[in-house]
Design an enzyme around this catalytic site. Structure first.
Site, short mmCIF file in Angstrom:
data_model
loop_
_atom_site.label_atom_id
_atom_site.label_comp_id
_atom_site.label_asym_id
_atom_site.label_seq_id
_atom_site.Cartn_x
_atom_site.Cartn_y
_atom_site.Cartn_z
N TYR A 64 -10.67 -0.20 13.36
CA TYR A 64 -10.31 -0.89 12.11
C TYR A 64 -9.32 -2.02 12.40
O TYR A 64 -8.40 -1.88 13.21
CB TYR A 64 -9.71 0.09 11.09
CG TYR A 64 -10.73 1.02 10.45
CD1 TYR A 64 -12.10 0.86 10.67
CD2 TYR A 64 -10.33 2.06 9.64
CE1 TYR A 64 -13.03 1.72 10.09
CE2 TYR A 64 -11.26 2.93 9.05
CZ TYR A 64 -12.60 2.75 9.29
OH TYR A 64 -13.51 3.60 8.71
N SER B 153 -16.88 4.30 1.32
CA SER B 153 -17.27 3.31 0.29
C SER B 153 -17.74 4.01 -1.00
O SER B 153 -18.85 3.76 -1.48
CB SER B 153 -18.35 2.36 0.82
OG SER B 153 -17.82 1.52 1.81
N PRO B 154 -16.89 4.87 -1.57
CA PRO B 154 -17.30 5.62 -2.78
C PRO B 154 -17.55 4.71 -3.99
O PRO B 154 -18.23 5.11 -4.91
CB PRO B 154 -16.12 6.56 -3.03
CG PRO B 154 -14.96 5.90 -2.35
CD PRO B 154 -15.52 5.20 -1.15
N LEU B 155 -16.95 3.49 -3.95
CA LEU B 155 -17.21 2.52 -5.04
C LEU B 155 -18.14 1.42 -4.52
O LEU B 155 -18.11 0.29 -4.99
CB LEU B 155 -15.88 1.93 -5.53
CG LEU B 155 -14.82 2.94 -5.99
CD1 LEU B 155 -13.51 2.24 -6.38
CD2 LEU B 155 -15.34 3.79 -7.15
N ALA B 156 -18.93 1.79 -3.51
CA ALA B 156 -19.89 0.85 -2.90
C ALA B 156 -19.19 -0.42 -2.40
O ALA B 156 -19.71 -1.52 -2.52
CB ALA B 156 -21.02 0.51 -3.88
N GLY B 157 -17.98 -0.22 -1.85
CA GLY B 157 -17.24 -1.35 -1.28
C GLY B 157 -16.86 -2.37 -2.34
O GLY B 157 -16.64 -3.54 -2.03
N GLY B 158 -16.78 -1.96 -3.60
CA GLY B 158 -16.43 -2.87 -4.71
C GLY B 158 -17.66 -3.42 -5.42
O GLY B 158 -17.56 -4.04 -6.48
N PHE C 166 -18.50 -3.12 -9.14
CA PHE C 166 -17.87 -3.98 -10.15
C PHE C 166 -18.55 -5.35 -10.23
O PHE C 166 -18.13 -6.20 -10.99
CB PHE C 166 -16.38 -4.15 -9.85
CG PHE C 166 -15.68 -2.84 -9.66
CD1 PHE C 166 -15.22 -2.12 -10.76
CD2 PHE C 166 -15.52 -2.29 -8.40
CE1 PHE C 166 -14.62 -0.88 -10.59
CE2 PHE C 166 -14.92 -1.06 -8.22
CZ PHE C 166 -14.47 -0.35 -9.32
#
Ligand SMILES: NC(=O)c1ccc[n+]([C@@H]2O[C@H](COP(=O)([O-])OP(=O)(O)OC[C@H]3O[C@@H](n4cnc5c(N)ncnc54)[C@H](OP(=O)(O)O)[C@@H]3O)[C@@H](O)[C@H]2O)c1
Length: 295
Positions: A48, A205-210, A213
């Site tokens: 990372y 990526s639980p929010l699909a990497g943003g 939105f």
């Protein structure tokens, strides 16, 4: 084979640390605030920040070494690519050799100034992995007190089972991509396998990497509507809270790895712990994500 160690329900991920633009003092403050919210597990990887994020975390931890014993540190090894940190590496590849796994874990410990790792994951499985080498590396790191538990990331069930068959210790987790915009693990046997083995998956990526939105993503638009409709029942209007709740409500006991560096957004993941989707509501979101009805 099952370990007594249980993963927390939420983990804070450090992939995007560079974007947070924090001094060591500010990062220490954020870490302490995250702990106050009840999140004590932090997810890193050697690669990372082009192999620099672990060191940045170590500089923050150095300001308050006693914090080490309050937290669970996860890191990963095995992905290599050209970087300033390793100028001799001239291609992108995976190294799952005994030498690399041991050296990478020791480097992670030194960079994070943390004495030992709670969990070490093989980040990606090399297509030509020698599982005996992985087993030897795990055995060495465990018996020398450098790593307590081991796991994998991005493994299929058959690869997980293959590697496990060479190991004395049970693998703790498989960290995989899961979100309302990435449904594959629900259908391709990955979660079935982990549930069969009573192993808690981690969701990256639980929010699909943003992307959840993104107003231009048609699946995102459908999922947002479904989540917000269901949210009315819980008096919850935050999309991120509802997306985390959807993942947390699944019986596989998924642990979302939170990617945001903003405390108010991390708080919203914690808020999700008190929302339980019914099976009917869960399937409404699943149908919206698929864009069609179930059979
Ligand atoms: N094992 C693997 O192969 C692998 C791969 C990728 C990631 N991971 C792990 O998983 C962790 C999480 O992944 P991720 O960062 O992709 O997670 P994510 O939560 O799906 O995405 C985080 C992104 O979403 C944005 N975001 C969050 N809430 C938002 C909101 N309410 N409105 C708009 N944008 C919002 C964040 O922006 P802000 O930062 O501005 O809030 C950030 O850019 C990583 O840190 C890493 O530890 C593992």
């Amino acid at each position: 084979m099952k370990t007594a160690f249980q993963l927390d329900r939420l983990v804070h991920g450090y992939w995007r640390l560079k974007q947070w633009n924090l001094t060591p003092q500010q990062l220490l403050q954020l870490t302490e605030q995250v702990i106050e919210l009840g999140i004590r597990t932090f997810d890193h990887a050697a690669c990372y920040g082009s192999f620099t994020n672990e060191e940045a975390f170590g500089q923050a931890l150095k300001l308050k070494p006693s914090l080490r014993h309050e937290i669970t540190l996860i890191t990963k090894c095995g992905i290599l690519f050209p970087s300033q940190e390793f100028p001799t590496i001239d291609s992108h590849y995976y190294d799952n050799s005994y030498e690399h796994i041991v050296a990478s874990a020791e480097r992670s410990i030194a960079k994070m100034q943390c004495d030992y790792l709670d969990v070490l994951l093989i980040h990606r499985l090399s297509p030509c992995v020698d599982p005996e080498q992985v087993a030897k590396a795990f055995e060495h790191l465990h018996s020398s007190g450098k790593v307590r538990y081991f796991g994998v990331s991005n493994y299929t069930p058959s690869k997980f089972s293959m590697l496990q068959s060479y190991l004395d210790q049970p693998l703790l987790t498989n960290q995989i991509e899961i979100s309302p915009l990435h449904l594959a693990p629900f259908d391709d046997g990955t979660l079935d396998y982990l549930m069969e083995k009573r192993i808690r998956p981690m969701a990256w990526s639980p929010l699909a990497g943003g992307e959840l939105f993104n107003k231009d993503n048609p699946a995102g638009v459908r999922v947002r509507k479904a989540l917000l409709d269901i949210g009315q029942r819980f008096n919850e209007t935050h999309l991120d809270t509802l997306a985390y709740a959807w993942l947390l409500s699944h019986p596989a006991k998924i642990t979302p790895v939170i990617g945001s560096g903003e405390l108010r957004r991390i708080q919203r993941a914690v808020d999700a712990l008190s929302i339980q989707f019914s099976e009917q509501d869960w399937i409404e979101v699943y149908k919206a994500a698929q864009g069609h009805d179930i059979p």
